[in-house]
Enzyme design. Structure first.
Site, PDB file in Angstrom:
ATOM      1  N   SER A 102      41.183  47.752  17.179  1.00  0.00           N
ATOM      2  CA  SER A 102      42.446  47.091  16.892  1.00  0.00           C
ATOM      3  C   SER A 102      43.339  47.995  16.043  1.00  0.00           C
ATOM      4  CB  SER A 102      42.175  45.735  16.220  1.00  0.00           C
ATOM      5  OG  SER A 102      43.316  44.927  16.202  1.00  0.00           O
ATOM      6  N   ASP A 158      42.850  40.599  26.710  1.00  0.00           N
ATOM      7  CA  ASP A 158      43.085  40.577  25.262  1.00  0.00           C
ATOM      8  C   ASP A 158      44.008  39.415  24.897  1.00  0.00           C
ATOM      9  OD1 ASP A 158      43.905  41.195  22.570  1.00  0.00           O
ATOM     10  OD2 ASP A 158      43.264  43.250  22.910  1.00  0.00           O
ATOM     11  N   HIS A 212      40.050  40.077  22.779  1.00  0.00           N
ATOM     12  CA  HIS A 212      40.212  41.110  21.761  1.00  0.00           C
ATOM     13  C   HIS A 212      38.867  41.521  21.157  1.00  0.00           C
ATOM     14  CE1 HIS A 212      42.583  43.551  19.092  1.00  0.00           C
ATOM     15  NE2 HIS A 212      42.032  43.005  18.020  1.00  0.00           N
TER      16      HIS A 212
END
Length: 803
Positions: free
Chosen positions: A671, A744, A778
């Site tokens: 991330s 995601d 994610h």
């Protein structure tokens, strides 16, 4: 030109540059697979008296089939339209009960076959446990009798869990308020077959706002209709024997909350109009209080569509917010209203005001307290003691005030005033206990409360218990954990007079387990659980927290791992893997503090590089990467030079110990850590390669803020452009492995970010490989995907770093 092509071809032997690879799922090397393919210990839930515990078992990973179920993405939700529950939920497959003071676990009898259990909740008297089970058609409600460890189903599979848990326990312990699918629920519309009857039109009235790039939003009228159908429920009262009675008509019930005495029910519903630019949490809402028979008492709140928000993390919407029941009273609401219109840019003496409103709400709300900063929470104790907190993001200041709810003339007394990021000054949290209403309030003995803190200091972590005198505001230290070579977490005080405390103890090679500790007899420790270490192969790795300084004097730290048997006297030069995640701070002091404990259990996961200590690598895990902006300067104004300085300091620190070949260092992150990785490879020559997972690389695609950046692109275009690896893709020539989940769901990290960055790097001749993991969000969940990810990383590191 021919030399360049030959060079790139050499770099990508086994990694195609010019086309996709036809590749099936792979598994990592045996050393890594032995750690990744393990059996997860159960999670533990105890009743408040610590008489019984519930052990919940689940699979270590999901399957690709789990991720491939039907899914609709609407209003910020991801829903399975067949089973009517979130498509992202993680299920439990078995439950056991144990008396805390006994060793034998009892298998819960009567559980559903092929159980998919979630939404577990103890009854108010803790004699029953409710849970939901998902079938191939829907969600059903089950009840466990704790004493006999038997379960029974009390509804068919027609519950609506699309907005979270579909039930609430009522005060009598015999009845639950349950959200059921409406009898006349309309059929869902197939958006692929539904022909539009016009364009999609959105308008602006000229008001400014600061909306981030949300995922899974409504897009058209078909989405609106399907959203309506999926989240609308009818409310029923259902007894633990299964008897059902209709309670409330169909609506979108977004919140249900009984008053502490059980005589009132506060229901919040989502209303129209909906929005295509914000998720359902900012749709219009209406809150009404009913009596326990469903008769309307009072509408207590109405919130309009909130598409327009002032800029800044300390800005809030207007109107009543944070509405809830006062825990120490039978039926009194409290709520907060902004005095500055919710706009942090306005200069005003008081930002928020807290109000009380006693049922049946025949009189107007009364003011309880005003806060100079933004309201940050309330803890209740009794008629004379309550604690209110406020905070301000720009300064990172947080304060806590002792107030007397019965004497509004008494000035609030400050009991905490500190930098919220200063973990060394954290006073801890007040111990809470259940009151006569079954609600948690501040535990008070002889007008004294008890603070339990994590105990981070410059010399290490030493958890503590302080006695706090509400009259004098003075503290007395009752206990400090000085346990050697282990980490102790203080969980709850079970007996104030005897000094019995529930704790969790672990070490780097001992799995976390629960104990009772008597703090008045410090050597008395009674074990409760005995979970085994599932990672035996790394129990003897060398592990230490190293501390070092950045070139500007900022203190940094990281957890260093060396392979089993590594001879620190001979100092073989190892390749080094660094895993990190940047964090923003407003001062150097708090940025330099460490929360790392070398005695924390070594738990390898796909979210780190720890696996590779079995392959002959040195690993610096959770390396500190602070980004500091003091005074009027924002952290991101100097993001790149600080990022490089952090990396340089980390490499220097391990190199100075003599353990590594500094020409063989890799950096990785997930991330915002992926964003960090791409920037470091672009703007420094410190690394041989990097691994970036599920990142965002073009900040112009998140133009109204990202991470802890409050300013928008048009405020500081040079910051957004400079920080964007995509804008500097022509400078990036270091081998990079990019991975991303195909689905995601995180705001800002659209899969498109990785795809476009890869295309830019590829067309500019950079050595890069992109792996898109099917069905993943994610955070990655499916076993096949995670094992393949580890294989990809292993192959990449062996090729571009180790060899």
């Amino acid at each position: 030109m021919m030399k360049k092509i030959n060079f790139l071809s050499f770099l990508f032997i086994g990694f195609s540059v010019f086309a996709q690879e036809n590749i099936t799922f792979q598994k990592p090397s045996p050393e890594i697979l032995a750690l990744a393919d393990y059996e997860r210990a159960p999670s533990v839930s105890m009743d408040s008296k610590k008489e019984f515990m519930l052990l919940s078992y689940r699979n270590t990973y999901k399957t690709l089939d789990d991720l491939s179920q039907e899914e609709m993405r609407l209003g910020g939700l991801r829903i399975n339209p067949i089973t009517n529950i979130s498509s992202t939920v993680t299920y439990i497959n078995n439950l056991k009960i144990r008396k805390v003071n006994e060793k034998n676990e009892i298998q819960v009898n009567g559980l559903p076959q092929n159980a998919l259990i979630t939404n577990i909740s103890w009854s108010p008297n803790e004699k029953k446990i409710a849970f939901t089970n998902t079938t191939n058609k829907g969600v059903e409600l089950w009840i466990i009798d704790v004493a006999t460890a038997t379960a029974k189903k009390i509804t068919s599979d027609n519950l609506n869990a699309n907005l979270g848990s579909p039930y609430s326990w009522m005060k009598d312990n015999e009845t639950l308020l349950v959200k059921m699918l409406p009898k006349n629920r309309p059929a869902l519309i197939d958006s692929k077959k539904d022909l539009p009857n016009g364009p999609i039109v959105s308008v602006s009235d000229g008001s400014k706002s600061q909306n981030r790039t949300y995922q899974d939003l409504l897009k058209n009228k078909t989405d609106e209709a399907n959203f309506d159908a999926l989240v609308t429920s009818e409310l029923y009262k259902i007894s633990i024997s299964g008897d059902a009675s209709f309670f409330k008509e169909a609506a979108i019930y977004a919140g249900e909350s009984f008053s502490p005495d059980g005589n009132y029910l506060m229901l919040t519903t989502i209303e129209k109009p909906y929005s295509y630019i914000v998720p359902l949490s900012r749709f219009p809402q209406k809150t009404i209080v009913y009596d326990s028979n469903g008769n309307k008492i009072k509408q207590v709140n109405e919130v309009p569509l909130t598409e327009i928000m002032p800029k800044g993390f300390s800005s809030v919407r207007t109107g009543r917010r944070n509405m809830g029941w006062r825990a120490d009273k039978a039926a009194t609401l409290f709520f907060v209203e902004a005095l500055d219109g919710g706009d942090q840019s306005k200069q005003i003496d008081f930002r928020d005001e807290v109000f009380l409103w006693e049922a049946p709400f025949t009189s107007n709300p009364t003011s309880l307290v005003k806060t100079k900063q933004r309201y940050a929470g309330m803890m209740w104790a009794n008629d004379n003691i309550a604690i209110v907190a406020d905070s301000w993001y720009d300064t990172r200041n947080t304060k806590a005030y002792l107030i007397n709810p019965s004497d509004l003339s008494a000035a609030p007394r400050i009991i905490e005033d500190r930098n919220s990021q200063d973990i060394y000054s954290d006073p801890g949290n007040f111990e809470m206990k259940k009151n006569e209403f079954g609600r948690y309030t501040i535990a008070i003995e002889n007008n004294k409360g008890y603070l339990m803190g994590s105990g981070y200091t410059k010399d290490g972590q030493f958890p503590f218990i302080d006695e706090f005198d509400f009259n004098t505001l003075k503290k007395k230290r009752l206990y400090t954990s000085n346990i050697k070579d282990k980490k102790e977490d203080l969980l709850s005080i079970e007996d104030f007079k005897k000094g019995e405390v529930l704790v969790m103890i672990q070490s780097k090679n001992e799995y976390p387990n629960y104990y009772f500790r008597n703090i008045k007899s410090k050597n008395k420790l009674t074990p409760i659980t005995s979970f085994k270490n599932p990672f035996e192969s790394i129990k003897n790795v060398h592990k230490e927290v190293i501390k070092y300084k950045r070139k500007d004097g900022v203190e940094l730290s990281g957890t260093l791992y060396l392979p089993v048997g590594y001879d620190k006297t001979k100092k073989e030069k190892l390749p080094l893997l660094i895993w990190a995640y940047p964090a923003e701070y407003k001062d150097k002091n708090s940025a330099g503090q460490s929360d790392k404990n070398p005695n924390e259990f070594t738990f390898p996961s796909y979210g780190s590089f720890i696996y590779w200590v079995t392959k002959g690598y040195a690993v610096l895990d959770d390396a500190a990467f602070p980004i500091i902006g003091e005074g009027t300067t924002e952290p991101n104004d100097t993001f790149i030079p600080q990022l490089v300085a952090n990396a340089e300091a980390a490499i220097d620190a391990v190199d100075n110990l003599g353990y590594i070949n500094r020409k063989k260092v890799a950096i990785g992150g997930h991330s915002y850590g992926a964003f960090m990785t791409a920037n470091l490879l672009t703007h420094s020559n410190l690394f041989a390669c990097g691994i970036a997972r599920s990142g965002a690389y073009n900040r112009t695609l998140t133009p109204f803020g990202f991470q802890s950046e409050q300013r928008n692109y048009w405020d500081v275009p040079e910051v957004y452009n400079t920080m964007s690896p995509f804008m500097n893709a022509d400078k990036m020539k270091t081998p990079l492995l990019l991975t991303h989940g195909e689905a995601d769901n995180n705001p800002g990290t659209f899969t498109l970010q990785t795809e476009r960055y890869f295309q830019a790097l590829k067309n500019l001749g950079a050595p890069v490989r992109m792996v898109i993991l099917p069905k993943e969000s994610h955070g990655y969940a499916a076993k096949d995907n995670i094992l393949h990810l580890l294989w990809e990383q292993d192959q990449f590191l062996e090729k571009y770093l180790k060899n």
